[in-house]
Design a protein around this motif. Sequence first.
Motif, PDB file in Angstrom:
ATOM      1  N   SER A   1     -23.051 -24.247  28.478  1.00 54.52           N
ATOM      2  CA  SER A   1     -24.198 -24.957  27.929  1.00 54.52           C
ATOM      3  C   SER A   1     -24.325 -26.297  28.629  1.00 54.52           C
ATOM      4  CB  SER A   1     -24.023 -25.169  26.420  1.00 54.52           C
ATOM      5  OG  SER A   1     -25.101 -25.896  25.883  1.00 54.52           O
ATOM      6  N   GLY A   2     -25.541 -26.678  28.979  1.00 55.93           N
ATOM      7  CA  GLY A   2     -25.773 -27.960  29.628  1.00 55.93           C
ATOM      8  C   GLY A   2     -25.995 -27.806  31.120  1.00 55.93           C
ATOM      9  N   LYS A   3     -26.694 -28.752  31.694  1.00 54.06           N
ATOM     10  CA  LYS A   3     -27.089 -28.686  33.104  1.00 54.06           C
ATOM     11  C   LYS A   3     -25.892 -28.643  34.042  1.00 54.06           C
ATOM     12  CE  LYS A   3     -29.936 -31.063  36.554  1.00 54.06           C
ATOM     13  NZ  LYS A   3     -30.840 -32.218  36.817  1.00 54.06           N
ATOM     14  N   ASP A   4     -24.936 -29.531  33.860  1.00 51.16           N
ATOM     15  CA  ASP A   4     -23.806 -29.617  34.795  1.00 51.16           C
ATOM     16  C   ASP A   4     -22.897 -28.388  34.714  1.00 51.16           C
ATOM     17  OD1 ASP A   4     -22.423 -31.373  36.792  1.00 51.16           O
ATOM     18  OD2 ASP A   4     -20.793 -31.171  35.338  1.00 51.16           O
ATOM     19  N   PRO A   5     -22.501 -27.936  33.508  1.00 50.05           N
ATOM     20  CA  PRO A   5     -21.690 -26.710  33.445  1.00 50.05           C
ATOM     21  C   PRO A   5     -22.408 -25.485  34.012  1.00 50.05           C
ATOM     22  CG  PRO A   5     -21.494 -27.948  31.406  1.00 50.05           C
ATOM     23  CD  PRO A   5     -22.594 -28.594  32.187  1.00 50.05           C
ATOM     24  N   ASN A   6     -23.719 -25.379  33.773  1.00 51.53           N
ATOM     25  CA  ASN A   6     -24.467 -24.244  34.322  1.00 51.53           C
ATOM     26  C   ASN A   6     -24.510 -24.304  35.849  1.00 51.53           C
ATOM     27  OD1 ASN A   6     -25.901 -22.219  32.482  1.00 51.53           O
ATOM     28  ND2 ASN A   6     -26.192 -24.135  31.356  1.00 51.53           N
ATOM     29  N   ALA A   7     -24.626 -25.500  36.397  1.00 52.45           N
ATOM     30  CA  ALA A   7     -24.647 -25.650  37.853  1.00 52.45           C
ATOM     31  C   ALA A   7     -23.308 -25.239  38.455  1.00 52.45           C
ATOM     32  CB  ALA A   7     -24.980 -27.090  38.224  1.00 52.45           C
TER      33      ALA A   7
END
Length: 293
Positions: free
Chosen positions: A115-121
């Motif tokens: 969840s979240g932009k950085d973990p997904n990236a």
Amino acid sequence: MKPPETYLMDGRRFTQEELSEIQETVQLFGKLSLTELVQTICEHMNWFTPTGTCKIDACRKLLEELEARGALQLPKRVQVVKKREQVTVTSRSETQPEIVAELEDVSPVSLELVSGKDPNALWAEFVERYHYLGYKRPFGVHQRYFLRSGSGAPLGCLLMAGASKLLAAREQWIGWTERQRLRNIHLVVNNARFLILPWVHVKNLASHVLAQLVRRIGDDWERNWGYRPVLLETFVDVAQYQATCYRAANWIFLGETTGRGRQRPGKEYASSPKALYVYALTKDFRKRLCAEG
């Protein structure tokens, strides 16, 4: 509100049964964007152009007209700037020191929802860099997981997504009709990516993770998407893998795909033969999948 008896749109006449299925799809996938919803309905209804692409504009118009009649309510329109998603590979996903251990040495192994932009990236980086199929943005309902050791170190990645639309071996094994498949295909979820990072060497790790997955996927999916799946499926490239972890985790082998890929009028997608495995999440899965309504 009851849909009209029939509806003619772009040369196709939809029966009341089909319109009712569209209503149910709109209600069921209320968290999807309008674009994703239109794509999903085109796939479910097999509504394609002669070149094999979805009839996006016609489907959107049909939904808007049904909404104007009060037969359904579409998701709120959100203005977005469309950009081709590209994965930037950084030093964060570079090869790390080897982990050679027994399962108990890295326990408790956990499945962590991404969840979240950085973990997904970071998840996308790992998959793009180390999975043989690379990264492809999942469309529609999906969930991503990190596999982590007890110390928090990343061990791998996992993606669950919508099921394949039509598989002869699966349809025969389930025993459902075409109408039942169109109505209930959402109850099948596909393990679309499963990656153990290449520097991780832990015996029985993969089957241990799959055992965790089947215990929690129902709760996670219901929390995120509002319903519980009853059957999991996956494909294994027989030229590269033996599906040892799936067999060890009691997944059932149903057969191999032809290798011709998905076919539509005027278009064919090349593929390599894959072994199809499934796992039932409930004892009454077949009854649920073959339900008429």
